[in-house]
Design a protein around this motif. Sequence first.
Motif, short mmCIF file in Angstrom:
data_model
loop_
_atom_site.label_atom_id
_atom_site.label_comp_id
_atom_site.label_asym_id
_atom_site.label_seq_id
_atom_site.Cartn_x
_atom_site.Cartn_y
_atom_site.Cartn_z
N THR A 1 -15.41 -35.83 -7.15
CA THR A 1 -15.20 -34.53 -7.79
C THR A 1 -14.33 -34.57 -9.03
O THR A 1 -14.29 -33.60 -9.79
CB THR A 1 -14.59 -33.55 -6.77
OG1 THR A 1 -13.34 -34.09 -6.29
CG2 THR A 1 -15.52 -33.34 -5.59
N GLY B 1 -16.88 -36.39 -14.34
CA GLY B 1 -17.94 -35.52 -14.82
C GLY B 1 -18.78 -36.21 -15.87
O GLY B 1 -19.06 -37.41 -15.79
N LEU C 1 -18.56 -28.00 -5.14
CA LEU C 1 -18.94 -27.25 -6.34
C LEU C 1 -18.49 -25.80 -6.29
O LEU C 1 -18.96 -24.97 -7.07
CB LEU C 1 -20.47 -27.30 -6.50
CG LEU C 1 -21.08 -28.71 -6.48
CD1 LEU C 1 -22.59 -28.63 -6.49
CD2 LEU C 1 -20.57 -29.52 -7.66
N ASP D 1 -15.93 -24.28 -7.34
CA ASP D 1 -15.30 -23.73 -8.54
C ASP D 1 -16.08 -24.06 -9.82
O ASP D 1 -15.57 -23.92 -10.92
CB ASP D 1 -13.88 -24.26 -8.68
CG ASP D 1 -13.83 -25.78 -8.75
OD1 ASP D 1 -14.85 -26.41 -8.43
OD2 ASP D 1 -12.77 -26.32 -9.13
N LYS D 2 -17.34 -24.50 -9.68
CA LYS D 2 -18.16 -24.85 -10.84
C LYS D 2 -19.26 -23.82 -11.05
O LYS D 2 -19.79 -23.24 -10.10
CB LYS D 2 -18.78 -26.24 -10.68
CG LYS D 2 -17.77 -27.38 -10.77
CD LYS D 2 -18.48 -28.72 -10.69
CE LYS D 2 -17.50 -29.87 -10.85
NZ LYS D 2 -16.94 -29.94 -12.22
N CYS E 1 -21.96 -24.60 -13.52
CA CYS E 1 -23.14 -25.44 -13.71
C CYS E 1 -22.70 -26.86 -14.02
O CYS E 1 -21.52 -27.12 -14.29
CB CYS E 1 -24.04 -24.90 -14.82
SG CYS E 1 -23.35 -25.11 -16.47
N GLN E 2 -23.67 -27.78 -13.99
CA GLN E 2 -23.41 -29.18 -14.32
C GLN E 2 -24.43 -29.67 -15.35
O GLN E 2 -24.85 -30.82 -15.33
CB GLN E 2 -23.48 -30.05 -13.05
CG GLN E 2 -22.35 -29.78 -12.06
CD GLN E 2 -22.52 -30.56 -10.77
OE1 GLN E 2 -23.40 -30.27 -9.98
NE2 GLN E 2 -21.66 -31.56 -10.57
#
Length: 352
Positions: free
Chosen positions: A166, A169, A195, A197-198, A200-201
């Motif tokens: 985590t 990136g 994920l 607190d995300k 998108c990736q």
Amino acid sequence: MDGIARNKGGASPGTGKGREVMGECEDGKEYRCWEELLPDALGLIFRNLPLQEVLTVLPRVCKSWGRVVAGPYCWQEIDIEEWSQQQSKPEQIGRMVELLVGRSGGSCRRISVSGLPCDPLFSFIADNARALGTLEIPRSEISDSVVEAVAPRLSNVTFLDISSCTKIGARALEAFGRHCRSLVGLRRVMHPIDLADKVCQHDEAHAIARSMPRLRHLEMGYMLVATEAVLEILGQCRELKFLDLRGCWAVDDRFLRERHPGLRVLGPRVVDDCYENSYWEECSDYYSDEDYDDVVSWGLFVDDDDYYYAVGSDDDEAIWDDAQGLENLEVRFYGGGGFGESFAGFDWPPSP
């Protein structure tokens, strides 16, 4: 490894001249003594045994086996992922990795360990295992900055597993892709909790597309990506044969199948989870906290002189200098009990 190794008569191992290589079974057939096998052959055999037995039992059988375990022969492939998932103390994982990578003598081709606890340990692997072809380090606490620093020393890696890491990136992915030019397999599977607190990736998908053009196998389960991001990967990674999209709910897999009919796509709507529960979670119903400490306490052997076999030490020489040597020695190996093969070596029956 069940069976009986016997040495009847002849000079004891280690005496050089006059050493007896062949023996005779009760039915009159000849056999080769175990301690006379080539170290490479013994290493291949020992890899099939549980980690605990390799480190704490084999070195006590005979000196030649101890030298094999202490050398690189058993450690060209280091797979301690299952063991590392059971550890509650990160320092135990660090000590084990340093021990085994050090023993490999730079010849290690595969490392599989879960939960590397810090950047320095990842740097240690890169410095001492530059022949690595397969690097599997899911759930590790490594950072983008350390990956950018050490990726040039991992140029031989062809398969990479950084699932649920985590703290890294797009920067780390691009560093791996830029320096691991032979990379053909990537596993970047996330857990939904990772994920939380995300948003998108897409930046990670862009890094994969831009820096890993030779990918043939890509697993990106539960990553927060949309159809457009996946299409960018497919547009740049033209050799891709398999794509795992389980849990990527924003991806239109029907559109992908129409555009790329030769691509094998798994997901996104598949019932089975593509991320694994930890080994301890699967067994938590069977053990209390005290039982757990007993199961993994042998991992502290690194600092325990009673368990660690030092080849050529005075105590070891005294054991083998008696008049009998290996004459009439009988060694038996007993399989583990417990709940299945995964527990082999942790619950041994008493010797008869």
